[in-house]
Design a protein around this motif. Structure first.
Motif, mmCIF file in Angstrom:
data_model
loop_
_atom_site.group_PDB
_atom_site.id
_atom_site.type_symbol
_atom_site.label_atom_id
_atom_site.label_comp_id
_atom_site.label_asym_id
_atom_site.label_seq_id
_atom_site.Cartn_x
_atom_site.Cartn_y
_atom_site.Cartn_z
ATOM 1 N N GLY A 179 0.829 -1.214 0.000
ATOM 2 C CA GLY A 179 0.000 0.000 0.000
ATOM 3 C C GLY A 179 0.857 1.254 0.000
ATOM 4 N N LYS A 180 1.926 1.220 0.785
ATOM 5 C CA LYS A 180 2.822 2.387 0.848
ATOM 6 C C LYS A 180 3.486 2.627 -0.512
ATOM 7 C CE LYS A 180 3.324 3.335 5.454
ATOM 8 N NZ LYS A 180 2.791 4.552 5.915
ATOM 9 N N CYS A 181 3.843 1.546 -1.181
ATOM 10 C CA CYS A 181 4.490 1.678 -2.484
ATOM 11 C C CYS A 181 3.563 2.373 -3.488
ATOM 12 C CB CYS A 181 4.896 0.311 -3.028
ATOM 13 S SG CYS A 181 6.287 -0.417 -2.143
ATOM 14 N N GLN A 182 2.281 2.270 -3.299
ATOM 15 C CA GLN A 182 1.310 2.870 -4.212
ATOM 16 C C GLN A 182 1.020 4.332 -3.863
ATOM 17 O OE1 GLN A 182 0.292 1.128 -6.870
ATOM 18 N NE2 GLN A 182 1.559 -0.558 -6.115
ATOM 19 N N GLN A 183 1.465 4.768 -2.697
ATOM 20 C CA GLN A 183 1.153 6.140 -2.248
ATOM 21 C C GLN A 183 2.044 7.163 -2.956
ATOM 22 O OE1 GLN A 183 1.668 6.046 1.983
ATOM 23 N NE2 GLN A 183 -0.376 5.176 2.350
ATOM 24 N N PRO A 184 1.568 8.385 -3.014
ATOM 25 C CA PRO A 184 2.408 9.468 -3.554
ATOM 26 C C PRO A 184 3.631 9.664 -2.663
ATOM 27 C CG PRO A 184 0.143 10.233 -3.132
ATOM 28 C CD PRO A 184 0.233 8.833 -2.667
ATOM 29 N N VAL A 185 4.645 10.289 -3.190
ATOM 30 C CA VAL A 185 5.929 10.453 -2.511
ATOM 31 C C VAL A 185 5.756 11.123 -1.158
ATOM 32 C CG1 VAL A 185 8.192 11.582 -2.646
ATOM 33 C CG2 VAL A 185 7.210 10.531 -4.649
ATOM 34 N N ALA A 186 4.951 12.148 -1.058
ATOM 35 C CA ALA A 186 4.777 12.869 0.206
ATOM 36 C C ALA A 186 4.228 11.936 1.280
ATOM 37 C CB ALA A 186 3.846 14.062 -0.002
ATOM 38 N N ASP A 201 5.822 7.910 6.944
ATOM 39 C CA ASP A 201 6.029 6.821 7.906
ATOM 40 C C ASP A 201 7.045 5.806 7.416
ATOM 41 O OD1 ASP A 201 4.689 7.113 10.189
ATOM 42 O OD2 ASP A 201 2.940 5.923 9.631
ATOM 43 N N VAL A 202 7.822 6.121 6.432
ATOM 44 C CA VAL A 202 8.690 5.135 5.805
ATOM 45 C C VAL A 202 9.699 4.561 6.792
ATOM 46 C CG1 VAL A 202 10.528 6.618 4.856
ATOM 47 C CG2 VAL A 202 9.840 4.563 3.660
ATOM 48 N N LYS A 203 10.256 5.392 7.673
ATOM 49 C CA LYS A 203 11.255 4.883 8.624
ATOM 50 C C LYS A 203 10.638 3.830 9.546
ATOM 51 C CE LYS A 203 14.808 8.327 9.039
ATOM 52 N NZ LYS A 203 15.566 9.161 9.949
ATOM 53 N N SER A 204 9.488 4.114 10.046
ATOM 54 C CA SER A 204 8.807 3.177 10.955
ATOM 55 C C SER A 204 8.487 1.870 10.240
ATOM 56 C CB SER A 204 7.526 3.827 11.483
ATOM 57 O OG SER A 204 6.733 2.871 12.118
ATOM 58 N N THR A 205 7.970 1.992 9.022
ATOM 59 C CA THR A 205 7.611 0.797 8.258
ATOM 60 C C THR A 205 8.848 -0.024 7.931
ATOM 61 O OG1 THR A 205 5.760 2.000 7.310
ATOM 62 C CG2 THR A 205 6.411 -0.018 6.204
ATOM 63 N N LEU A 206 9.921 0.649 7.495
ATOM 64 C CA LEU A 206 11.157 -0.072 7.181
ATOM 65 C C LEU A 206 11.753 -0.713 8.432
ATOM 66 C CD1 LEU A 206 12.857 2.333 4.601
ATOM 67 C CD2 LEU A 206 11.904 0.049 4.180
ATOM 68 N N SER A 207 11.672 -0.010 9.549
ATOM 69 C CA SER A 207 12.191 -0.546 10.807
ATOM 70 C C SER A 207 11.421 -1.814 11.196
ATOM 71 C CB SER A 207 12.081 0.502 11.911
ATOM 72 O OG SER A 207 12.438 -0.061 13.138
ATOM 73 N N ARG A 208 10.094 -1.758 11.102
ATOM 74 C CA ARG A 208 9.285 -2.939 11.414
ATOM 75 C C ARG A 208 9.606 -4.073 10.445
ATOM 76 N NH1 ARG A 208 3.993 -0.183 11.240
ATOM 77 N NH2 ARG A 208 3.440 -1.978 10.030
ATOM 78 N N SER A 209 9.842 -3.732 9.199
ATOM 79 C CA SER A 209 10.155 -4.723 8.180
ATOM 80 C C SER A 209 11.474 -5.419 8.483
ATOM 81 C CB SER A 209 10.205 -4.034 6.823
ATOM 82 O OG SER A 209 10.927 -4.803 5.905
ATOM 83 N N GLU A 210 12.458 -4.622 8.903
ATOM 84 C CA GLU A 210 13.768 -5.203 9.205
ATOM 85 C C GLU A 210 13.736 -6.039 10.487
ATOM 86 O OE1 GLU A 210 16.254 -1.765 9.270
ATOM 87 O OE2 GLU A 210 16.235 -1.550 7.089
ATOM 88 N N ASN A 211 12.909 -5.635 11.403
ATOM 89 C CA ASN A 211 12.827 -6.363 12.680
ATOM 90 C C ASN A 211 11.936 -7.600 12.589
ATOM 91 O OD1 ASN A 211 14.538 -4.646 14.057
ATOM 92 N ND2 ASN A 211 12.878 -3.244 14.581
ATOM 93 N N MET A 212 11.159 -7.695 11.549
ATOM 94 C CA MET A 212 10.255 -8.840 11.377
ATOM 95 C C MET A 212 11.068 -10.015 10.866
ATOM 96 S SD MET A 212 7.150 -10.047 11.572
ATOM 97 C CE MET A 212 5.942 -8.756 11.550
ATOM 98 N N LYS A 213 11.478 -10.870 11.777
ATOM 99 C CA LYS A 213 12.251 -12.062 11.422
ATOM 100 C C LYS A 213 11.395 -13.295 11.737
ATOM 101 C CE LYS A 213 16.063 -9.995 10.336
ATOM 102 N NZ LYS A 213 16.286 -9.718 8.955
#
Length: 190
Positions: free
Chosen positions: A108-115, A120-132
């Motif tokens: 869903g985030k990938c489909q959103q406009p750049v702004a 929330d990209v940092k939070s999402t990426l952080s959760r993604s990296e921590n999801m093991k």
């Protein structure tokens, strides 16, 4: 002359009757003794039949107890192992749901406009990296307990020594050698 011969023959026949009667009396006595032996033998056989049936009944009871013990152990192990396996399945299902939610959120985030994406990209990426993915707990699926389907006769004799003490139990090994395992021989190995 014929009369004399007739009398002599009668006397001779009369003389053989005495010994024949004695033989008959002896035959009757011997037959009576053999009939008594037959009756006594049948009584002994019946007593032995009852003894054998009783001894085997004790063994049947012991075997049923051993069967129930092994089946109970198997049920316990089955329940313990199934519970651990089901816990693994449940944890992996929960992780799958979390991963699916994160994937859907990232798509869903990938489909959103750049702004919006930068918000929330940092939070999402952080959760993604921590999801093991946490792998399942190792659960051995080999049967752990011994389920030997033979009866240790020494153990059985130890357990039932009091009941079997009047008799010696005779076992015939391979080769036909006869061993008496009476109460004196039930100490077990060592």
């Amino acid at each position: 002359r014929l009369f004399v011969a007739h009398n002599a023959l009668q006397e001779k026949l009369q003389g053989t009757l005495g010994p024949l009667r004695e033989e008959l009396e002896e035959a009757v006595v011997l037959r009576t003794e053999e009939e008594e032996k037959t009756t006594e033998w049948q009584r002994k056989v019946q007593a032995k039949r009852v003894t054998i049936a009783g001894e085997f009944n004790k063994l049947h009871v012991l075997l049923r107890e051993e069967e129930q013990l092994l089946l109970q152990r198997l049920v316990e192990e089955e329940q313990e192992t199934l519970q651990r396996l089901q816990e693994n399945v449940s944890k992996l299902s929960q992780q799958s749901v979390s991963l699916q939610q994160l994937i859907a959120e990232m798509e869903g985030k990938c489909q959103q406009p750049v702004a919006e994406l930068l918000k929330d990209v940092k939070s999402t990426l952080s959760r993604s990296e921590n999801m093991k993915l946490q792998g399942p707990e190792a659960v051995c699926t080999d049967l752990q307990r011994g389920y030997k389907i033979y009866l240790d006769m020494r153990e059985a004799l130890n357990r039932f020594a009091g009941e079997w003490s009047p008799w010696d139990i005779e076992l015939f090994g391979a080769g036909g050698s006869r061993q008496s395992l009476g109460p004196q021989d039930t100490r077990g190995p060592g």
